[in-house]
Design a protein around this motif. Structure first.
Motif, PDB file in Angstrom:
ATOM      1  N   TYR A 100       0.825  -1.202   0.000  1.00 41.55           N
ATOM      2  CA  TYR A 100       0.000   0.000   0.000  1.00 41.55           C
ATOM      3  C   TYR A 100       0.868   1.265   0.000  1.00 41.55           C
ATOM      4  O   TYR A 100       1.957   1.275   0.573  1.00 41.55           O
ATOM      5  N   SER A 103       3.244   2.832   2.923  1.00 43.94           N
ATOM      6  CA  SER A 103       3.621   1.734   3.828  1.00 43.94           C
ATOM      7  C   SER A 103       4.602   0.777   3.167  1.00 43.94           C
ATOM      8  O   SER A 103       4.672  -0.396   3.522  1.00 43.94           O
ATOM      9  N   GLU A 104       5.367   1.295   2.206  1.00 45.24           N
ATOM     10  CA  GLU A 104       6.283   0.435   1.457  1.00 45.24           C
ATOM     11  C   GLU A 104       7.308  -0.261   2.349  1.00 45.24           C
ATOM     12  O   GLU A 104       7.796  -1.338   2.044  1.00 45.24           O
ATOM     13  N   TRP A 170      -2.488   1.958   6.354  1.00 44.00           N
ATOM     14  CA  TRP A 170      -3.009   1.175   5.226  1.00 44.00           C
ATOM     15  C   TRP A 170      -4.296   0.418   5.504  1.00 44.00           C
ATOM     16  O   TRP A 170      -4.985   0.013   4.563  1.00 44.00           O
ATOM     17  N   ILE A 173      -7.541   1.578   3.555  1.00 47.43           N
ATOM     18  CA  ILE A 173      -7.590   1.185   2.143  1.00 47.43           C
ATOM     19  C   ILE A 173      -7.873  -0.310   2.022  1.00 47.43           C
ATOM     20  O   ILE A 173      -8.649  -0.749   1.171  1.00 47.43           O
ATOM     21  N   PHE A 174      -7.235  -1.096   2.879  1.00 44.96           N
ATOM     22  CA  PHE A 174      -7.486  -2.539   2.909  1.00 44.96           C
ATOM     23  C   PHE A 174      -8.967  -2.814   3.148  1.00 44.96           C
ATOM     24  O   PHE A 174      -9.591  -3.633   2.449  1.00 44.96           O
ATOM     25  N   ASN A 177     -11.059  -1.983   0.117  1.00 44.57           N
ATOM     26  CA  ASN A 177     -10.930  -3.027  -0.907  1.00 44.57           C
ATOM     27  C   ASN A 177     -11.736  -4.270  -0.554  1.00 44.57           C
ATOM     28  O   ASN A 177     -12.335  -4.909  -1.427  1.00 44.57           O
TER      29      ASN A 177
END
Length: 204
Positions: A100, A103-104, A170, A173-174, A177
């Motif tokens: 995400y 959060s790389e 993140w 967003i998770f 989704n």
């Protein structure tokens, strides 16, 4: 101003551990039967003592009731789990921080927090360290640790806040989704509960 906490640290820890288990692997028939038990419904009632968790818990209960009407519920849920969490196409909700934006470096960061908390990932759980279940297990561990007098409470509290902040980079967003691509909605409901719990935990 500190909000009144309606659930104990142990109760919060148990919710985190439960969510971690459900996100970690496909559900077997015994776990599905447990979800539908009267004991589980009683436990949900306890969680609903916290007002912000009432709506997401009710949504989880709705999906559990719908499972009873679903033919081959275990196989169907397994298919949902696979398409949501194990596929790499765009119509999925990959459960890893590092996929995400912002959060790389989630894998390195969660490894550091686990080390600080004195935890190691299980070799039996063959997933990267930045899997959502690892975050939830760490939060469960930290909440249990808050009541252990021999531990440095300030350090535990700092680790809790850092873990929550990292997860909140993140998790929204998770969750979006999951809601977008989980047609049946069981994992979408779990993701909404997770997000509500983490956001509430961060504020308390």
């Amino acid at each position: 101003m500190t909000k009144e906490i309606t659930l104990s640290s142990e109760q919060i820890a148990c919710v985190y551990a439960w969510l971690a288990q459900l996100f970690s692997r496909e559900l077997d028939s015994a776990t599905i039967a447990q979800l539908q038990s009267s004991e589980m419904m009683d436990w949900f009632t306890t969680i609903e003592q916290e007002p912000v968790l009432i709506s997401p818990i009710q949504e989880v209960k709705t999906k559990i009731q719908a499972l009873m009407m679903r033919n081959d519920a275990q196989l169907e849920l397994a298919a949902d789990f696979c398409s949501l969490f194990l596929m790499s196409d765009k119509q999925s909700a990959l459960p890893y921080a590092s996929v995400y934006p912002n959060s790389e470096h989630g894998n390195e960061q969660i490894k550091y927090l686990l080390a600080e908390a004195g935890m190691e990932t299980s070799k039996a759980f063959n997933e990267p360290s930045d899997h959502i279940s690892i975050f939830l297990e760490l939060l469960s561990h930290l909440h249990f640790s808050l009541n252990e007098a021999h531990l440095a409470q300030e350090k535990v509290e700092q680790l809790r806040l850092k873990t929550l902040s990292l997860l909140l980079q993140w998790l929204p967003i998770f969750s979006q989704n999951c809601q977008r691509y989980d047609e049946f909605g069981f994992y979408a409901a779990l993701s909404q509960l997770s997000l509500a719990l983490v956001q509430w935990d961060k504020q308390t």
